[in-house]
Design an enzyme around this catalytic site. Structure first.
Site, PDB file in Angstrom:
ATOM      1  N   ILE A 133      13.653  -1.823  19.051  1.00  0.00           N
ATOM      2  CA  ILE A 133      13.461  -2.082  20.485  1.00  0.00           C
ATOM      3  C   ILE A 133      12.171  -1.427  20.972  1.00  0.00           C
ATOM      4  CG2 ILE A 133      14.447  -1.763  22.792  1.00  0.00           C
ATOM      5  CD1 ILE A 133      17.208  -1.761  21.545  1.00  0.00           C
TER       6      ILE A 133
ATOM      7  N   ASN B 242       9.999  10.260  14.844  1.00  0.00           N
ATOM      8  CA  ASN B 242      10.012  11.048  13.607  1.00  0.00           C
ATOM      9  C   ASN B 242      10.090  10.158  12.373  1.00  0.00           C
ATOM     10  OD1 ASN B 242      12.628  10.122  13.651  1.00  0.00           O
ATOM     11  ND2 ASN B 242      13.594  12.130  13.556  1.00  0.00           N
ATOM     12  N   LEU B 243      10.069   8.835  12.567  1.00  0.00           N
ATOM     13  CA  LEU B 243      10.057   7.837  11.489  1.00  0.00           C
ATOM     14  C   LEU B 243      11.297   7.900  10.602  1.00  0.00           C
ATOM     15  CD1 LEU B 243       6.292   8.003  10.397  1.00  0.00           C
ATOM     16  CD2 LEU B 243       7.383   6.433  12.005  1.00  0.00           C
TER      17      LEU B 243
ATOM     18  N   TYR C 133      29.497   7.969  18.801  1.00  0.00           N
ATOM     19  CA  TYR C 133      28.251   7.377  19.294  1.00  0.00           C
ATOM     20  C   TYR C 133      28.371   7.017  20.769  1.00  0.00           C
ATOM     21  CZ  TYR C 133      24.708   3.864  20.206  1.00  0.00           C
ATOM     22  OH  TYR C 133      23.695   3.145  20.776  1.00  0.00           O
TER      23      TYR C 133
ATOM     24  N   LYS D  80      26.485   8.780  24.147  1.00  0.00           N
ATOM     25  CA  LYS D  80      25.730   8.013  25.135  1.00  0.00           C
ATOM     26  C   LYS D  80      26.272   8.246  26.545  1.00  0.00           C
ATOM     27  CE  LYS D  80      22.564   5.863  22.768  1.00  0.00           C
ATOM     28  NZ  LYS D  80      21.124   6.077  23.055  1.00  0.00           N
TER      29      LYS D  80
ATOM     30  N   VAL E 119      24.253  -6.890  13.136  1.00  0.00           N
ATOM     31  CA  VAL E 119      24.931  -8.004  12.483  1.00  0.00           C
ATOM     32  C   VAL E 119      23.995  -9.193  12.326  1.00  0.00           C
ATOM     33  CG1 VAL E 119      25.876  -8.802  14.696  1.00  0.00           C
ATOM     34  CG2 VAL E 119      26.933  -9.522  12.571  1.00  0.00           C
TER      35      VAL E 119
ATOM     36  N   ILE F 211      32.117 -10.546   6.568  1.00  0.00           N
ATOM     37  CA  ILE F 211      32.523 -10.465   7.965  1.00  0.00           C
ATOM     38  C   ILE F 211      33.693  -9.511   8.082  1.00  0.00           C
ATOM     39  CG2 ILE F 211      33.452 -11.765   9.923  1.00  0.00           C
ATOM     40  CD1 ILE F 211      32.009 -14.216   8.866  1.00  0.00           C
TER      41      ILE F 211
ATOM     42  N   GLU G  79      36.355   0.812  11.126  1.00  0.00           N
ATOM     43  CA  GLU G  79      36.880   1.828  12.047  1.00  0.00           C
ATOM     44  C   GLU G  79      35.886   2.053  13.190  1.00  0.00           C
ATOM     45  OE1 GLU G  79      38.277   6.548  12.019  1.00  0.00           O
ATOM     46  OE2 GLU G  79      37.459   5.596  10.214  1.00  0.00           O
TER      47      GLU G  79
END
Length: 727
Positions: free
Chosen positions: A12, A32-33, A140, A144, A183, A199, A264
């Protein structure tokens, strides 16, 4: 203007960097690559290869003074956050806090934080609004959500403008299989490799896929607006994994699929309501899922062709020796040289002492050249040569163990080998350490050199602008001086002149909003509009851009160039309410730019500050300003307002009329109430020596007969009297 994009070498971030570059910004990328690739960004930019938690970031902020920070750097894998939640928190929370602190410390104008739809969890109230209670499943999403709370706290406590964008599943060129939206990238990559698509689940799970260029443009638009807060960034549609496969097949891809257990932490369905961002930011996604996937597939094909060409070029290169052979080169050289010299010595049939002396010198020479490892190898080779020489001369091998001369020679070999090898190795280690320090200093020197060059360029540019814009300081000085007044009418008149000068426009108007927020009355305008049919009043419910300003409290910019609508309009606040608006109808085409939009906002803030002081002064001095229990001004105040009206008429042709009535002082309270209901909020009453004066603002000859008739019907005889100004 400067923008810093953290994670700018990522999927992005690279598109965001391109968007800002197209708009003329100086782009800086901090990465930081760990997942990003420098090849993703081909535009001119400044790179800062470091982590968002590195203390070096402070030097970067201090050196460049960024206008905007787009914070995209993060750990983006749900699966990784479950396996390693500590790393997830370090990257997504501690890194964010460091960026927020630096943005606050170095006065960043706006901070954009990339949040995620993952904070909603498995909420089934689709499409999800921003008001839904976050229920993240994986660490995660939790990190956020915590990040959003930090951003909101910084906005409240430190007055920094922050926007939280909750991304739905972003896809497009340069995406890898990492992260939430991977995906699409995974499916396309496997299709090119003729692999079976795996899938997770039954394929009915849905996502709200949004094309990356739509995201990049929304982020840019957000930095140009005055919005803050939290917004969903999505298409407000649901696309199942099965539908995704069918769309890719329609693009000409040959796909085979297999189904496995759901992962999960994955949610079943996701769709975000984007109504808030569309109405507030005036943004809509431009790419459908079919168009976005077509562009992504085309990019993937181009990348595959580039990889094939690269592999072909590499295959044509000459054969290289294997690494083990290259690494053993010094051992081979040492052994071959020793065997050659030893063979020559043995052919000469020299005494044993000569062989011993050769061994000593050889160990010293090889140790000095190659260091510790080859020094030990030389000791072993010299030992073998010496043993061979003794055996060749008829000595028994067992007798050598009791020969003091042989043992002395062996110890000498070992001592010299260790001494020379250790000394040379220590010297080489010291040289290597100093070389590393030199490289580190060179990197730091290069960084400081870049900073110095940048500062010098900025300084030269600033000097050039000051030299070639000789009235810049004069504009600012006149703006402050002209608005330095405690009478609102005088400020309104002077505001027209100030805005004309600063914005280079001759079409400036000021309207005052009534208390009921239903009408706006024209109170001042440019001379340019004198002969035009300028509306003296605006009805709020018939004027969409005024409704937008009242609803949002933000300036309106007519970027769509709608006809019969001003180019720029800004509200003037006092006591948290809109009191007036400043309107610019026309501008030179080259001045309709972001620079002049920002300049307009600065001017608006200064005008608002001056009016606030004036209104506050009026509020505190009401006892001396009005005749007791009336809305009739004392004569000295009335004269000041009349003087402002006369000046506005002389400068800009803004009409006014002055009516005079003979009244009894004892009836002033009743008269005040009667006339108060007949007059507009921009009209004024004054009283002196049995004379009641009515100042009608912005009233032309056409309007006057109707106004006089109203006064006559109310029982007031009138006379037009301009001489009151000289009383």
């Amino acid at each position: 203007m400067k923008v810093l994009i953290t994670g700018g070498y990522g999927f992005i971030g690279s598109h965001v960097a391109e968007q800002f570059y197209k708009e003329g910004y100086e782009v800086h990328i901090l990465d930081n690559l760990s997942t990003g690739k420098q090849d993703n960004v081909s535009i001119k930019h400044k790179k800062h290869i470091t982590s968002i938690t590195d203390p070096k970031c402070k030097e970067i902020f201090a050196s460049y003074q960024f206008d905007f920070v787009i914070h995209l750097a993060a750990q983006v894998s749900v699966a990784n956050s479950i396996q390693n939640p500590i790393y997830d928190a370090e990257a997504n929370i501690l890194g964010l806090i460091n960026m927020l602190q630096l943005a606050q410390q170095y006065n960043v104008k706006k901070f954009v934080f990339a949040s995620s739809a993952a904070i909603y969890g498995n909420n089934t109230n689709l499409p999800l609004n921003e008001t839904e209670i976050p229920q993240p499943i994986a660490p995660y999403g939790l990190s956020k959500w915590v990040g959003e709370q930090y951003c909101s706290n910084w906005e409240t406590q430190h007055k920094i403008d922050v926007i939280n964008f909750r991304f739905s599943n972003v896809y497009g060129p340069r995406q890898t299989s990492e992260g939430e939206g991977g995906v699409v990238a995974t499916f396309i990559a496997k299709a090119h490799q003729n692999e079976t698509l795996e899938i997770h689940g039954d394929g009915s799970q849905t996502r709200d896929f949004i094309y990356v260029k739509d995201v990049a443009y929304a982020i840019f638009r957000a930095t140009q607006s005055f919005i803050t807060g939290t917004y969903n960034l999505s298409t407000n549609t649901q696309t199942s994994v099965f539908q995704l496969v069918e769309i890719l097949k329609a693009q000409g891809m040959s796909l085979t699929t297999t189904y496995t257990n759901a992962r999960e932490g994955d949610i079943l369905h996701s769709s975000l309501n984007n109504t808030k961002v569309k109405t507030t930011l005036d943004w809509v996604p431009m790419y459908t899922i079919d168009e976005g996937l077509a562009n992504t597939y085309l990019w993937a094909q181009e990348q595959q062709q580039k990889r094939k060409k690269k592999e072909t070029r590499q295959a044509k290169k000459k054969y290289k020796f294997p690494n083990w052979l290259i690494q053993s080169k010094s051992y081979l050289e040492n052994t071959l040289i020793f065997i050659l010299i030893s063979f020559l010595l043995l052919q000469l049939n020299l005494p044993s002492m000569s062989i011993f002396i050769f061994g000593v010198f050889y160990i010293m020479a090889i140790g000095s050249i190659y260091g510790n490892q080859q020094s030990f190898t030389s000791v072993v080779l010299s030992f073998l040569l010496l043993v061979y020489d003794y055996l060749h001369r008829g000595r028994e091998a067992i007798s050598l163990l009791y020969d003091s001369t042989f043992l002395f020679q062996i110890v000498t070999f070992l001592f010299i080998g260790l001494l020379v090898g250790y000394s040379v190795q220590r010297k080489n280690d010291k040289i290597s350490e100093q070389y590393e320090q030199l490289q580190e200093l060179q990197v730091r020197y290069q960084f400081l050199e870049d900073v110095h060059t940048e500062v010098r360029e900025v300084n030269e540019e600033l000097q050039f602008r000051v030299k070639n814009n000789e009235d810049s300081f004069g504009k600012i000085y006149s703006l402050i001086k002209e608005l330095d007044n405690l009478e609102p009418e005088k400020i309104f008149t002077n505001t027209v002149m100030v805005v004309e000068r600063v914005m280079n426009s001759k079409d400036v108007s000021i309207y005052v909003l009534n208390k009921n927020h239903t009408y706006l009355r024209l109170t001042a305008h440019s001379e340019f509009t004198r002969n035009e049919q300028l509306q003296t009043s605006l009805k709020v419910d018939e004027t969409p851009y005024i409704q937008q300003i009242i609803a949002t409290g933000q300036p309106f910019i007519n970027r769509a160039l709608e006809p019969n609508v001003p180019l720029m309009v800004a509200p003037i606040f006092y006591d948290q309410e809109i009191r007036a608006i400043i309107s610019i109808g026309k501008l030179p085409f080259e001045n309709f730019s972001q620079y002049y939009e920002n300049l307009f906002i600065v001017v608006k803030q200064l005008i608002q500050s001056s009016l606030s002081r004036a209104f506050e002064f009026i509020k505190l001095s009401e006892d001396n300003r009005y005749i007791e229990s009336t809305n009739i001004l004392q004569m000295n105040t009335f004269k000041e307002i009349l003087a402002a009206k006369k000046e506005a008429k002389d400068l800009y042709g803004i009409p006014y009329h002055l009516l005079t009535f003979t009244v009894e002082e004892a009836n002033l309270i009743d008269i005040s109430k009667t006339l108060g209901n007949m007059l507009r909020e921009t009209d004024y009453l004054g009283y002196n020596h049995s004379k009641l004066h009515v100042l009608l603002s912005n009233t032309n000859e056409v309007d006057l007969p109707f106004i006089l008739k109203r006064f006559y019907n109310a029982g007031f005889e009138h006379a037009v009297d301009e001489k009151v100004y000289n009383l």
